[in-house]
Design a protein around this motif. Sequence first.
Motif, PDB file in Angstrom:
ATOM      1  N   ILE A 177       7.885   0.894 -11.966  1.00  0.00           N
ATOM      2  CA  ILE A 177       8.414  -0.226 -11.175  1.00  0.00           C
ATOM      3  C   ILE A 177       7.822  -0.196  -9.776  1.00  0.00           C
ATOM      4  O   ILE A 177       7.404  -1.228  -9.235  1.00  0.00           O
ATOM      5  N   THR A 178       7.764   0.981  -9.187  1.00  0.00           N
ATOM      6  CA  THR A 178       7.185   1.140  -7.853  1.00  0.00           C
ATOM      7  C   THR A 178       5.717   0.737  -7.856  1.00  0.00           C
ATOM      8  O   THR A 178       5.246   0.044  -6.946  1.00  0.00           O
ATOM      9  N   PHE A 179       4.989   1.140  -8.890  1.00  0.00           N
ATOM     10  CA  PHE A 179       3.573   0.789  -8.979  1.00  0.00           C
ATOM     11  C   PHE A 179       3.375  -0.719  -9.116  1.00  0.00           C
ATOM     12  O   PHE A 179       2.544  -1.307  -8.415  1.00  0.00           O
ATOM     13  N   VAL A 180       4.129  -1.354  -9.999  1.00  0.00           N
ATOM     14  CA  VAL A 180       3.984  -2.799 -10.211  1.00  0.00           C
ATOM     15  C   VAL A 180       4.323  -3.560  -8.932  1.00  0.00           C
ATOM     16  O   VAL A 180       3.601  -4.480  -8.534  1.00  0.00           O
ATOM     17  N   TYR A 201       1.575  -5.743  -6.833  1.00  0.00           N
ATOM     18  CA  TYR A 201       1.790  -7.167  -6.558  1.00  0.00           C
ATOM     19  C   TYR A 201       1.740  -7.443  -5.051  1.00  0.00           C
ATOM     20  O   TYR A 201       1.050  -8.376  -4.607  1.00  0.00           O
ATOM     21  N   LEU A 202       2.470  -6.663  -4.281  1.00  0.00           N
ATOM     22  CA  LEU A 202       2.501  -6.894  -2.833  1.00  0.00           C
ATOM     23  C   LEU A 202       1.131  -6.693  -2.199  1.00  0.00           C
ATOM     24  O   LEU A 202       0.713  -7.475  -1.339  1.00  0.00           O
ATOM     25  N   THR A 203       0.430  -5.660  -2.619  1.00  0.00           N
ATOM     26  CA  THR A 203      -0.903  -5.405  -2.077  1.00  0.00           C
ATOM     27  C   THR A 203      -1.866  -6.522  -2.456  1.00  0.00           C
ATOM     28  O   THR A 203      -2.589  -7.053  -1.599  1.00  0.00           O
ATOM     29  N   TYR A 204      -1.866  -6.886  -3.718  1.00  0.00           N
ATOM     30  CA  TYR A 204      -2.763  -7.946  -4.182  1.00  0.00           C
ATOM     31  C   TYR A 204      -2.491  -9.250  -3.450  1.00  0.00           C
ATOM     32  O   TYR A 204      -3.411  -9.892  -2.938  1.00  0.00           O
ATOM     33  N   LEU A 256       0.831  -1.213   0.000  1.00  0.00           N
ATOM     34  CA  LEU A 256       0.000   0.000   0.000  1.00  0.00           C
ATOM     35  C   LEU A 256       0.862   1.258   0.000  1.00  0.00           C
ATOM     36  O   LEU A 256       0.548   2.238  -0.686  1.00  0.00           O
ATOM     37  N   PHE A 257       1.959   1.229   0.761  1.00  0.00           N
ATOM     38  CA  PHE A 257       2.861   2.377   0.783  1.00  0.00           C
ATOM     39  C   PHE A 257       3.415   2.661  -0.609  1.00  0.00           C
ATOM     40  O   PHE A 257       3.381   3.804  -1.080  1.00  0.00           O
ATOM     41  N   THR A 258       3.913   1.631  -1.282  1.00  0.00           N
ATOM     42  CA  THR A 258       4.497   1.856  -2.607  1.00  0.00           C
ATOM     43  C   THR A 258       3.449   2.218  -3.646  1.00  0.00           C
ATOM     44  O   THR A 258       3.739   2.988  -4.565  1.00  0.00           O
ATOM     45  N   LEU A 259       2.230   1.696  -3.505  1.00  0.00           N
ATOM     46  CA  LEU A 259       1.155   2.103  -4.417  1.00  0.00           C
ATOM     47  C   LEU A 259       0.862   3.592  -4.286  1.00  0.00           C
ATOM     48  O   LEU A 259       0.765   4.308  -5.288  1.00  0.00           O
TER      49      LEU A 259
END
Length: 133
Positions: free
Chosen positions: A115-118, A122-125, A14-17
């Motif tokens: 890259i940050t979004f992907v 991935y981590l959030t999902y 969530l942080f990186t998103l």
Amino acid sequence: MRPLTIFLSRLIGLFTLVVSLAMALHRQSFIETAATLIHDRPLLLVLGMIALIAGLAMVFSHNVWSGGVLPVIVTLMGWIVLIRGLILLLLPPHAVVSLFEMFHFEELFYLYAAITFVLGFYLTYMGFRRSRP
């Protein structure tokens, strides 16, 4: 899956998103802030200390190199934060500036945001897809 892996996946994801979306919306502010930040040694020292403690906490609590892609990515994130903290604390100011310039932040800004979004997606999902035991 360990509850800590799920928690850290959600937290980091969530942080990186949010950061990647802010990067996309406020490109010039991020570029100006980064360029100014690397020349502010006292602030870099504080950020280095924060990154060091966060990285150490993540590495000490979640140093998992097996069990699938998710635990390994979470572990890698901890090591990256730890190494970034060490770099900010130990490298001389001119070396930090050189390192920053080597990454061509302004020219490759949207690549870094993507890259940050992907990674965040991935981590959030994966973090919210997994049920807590």
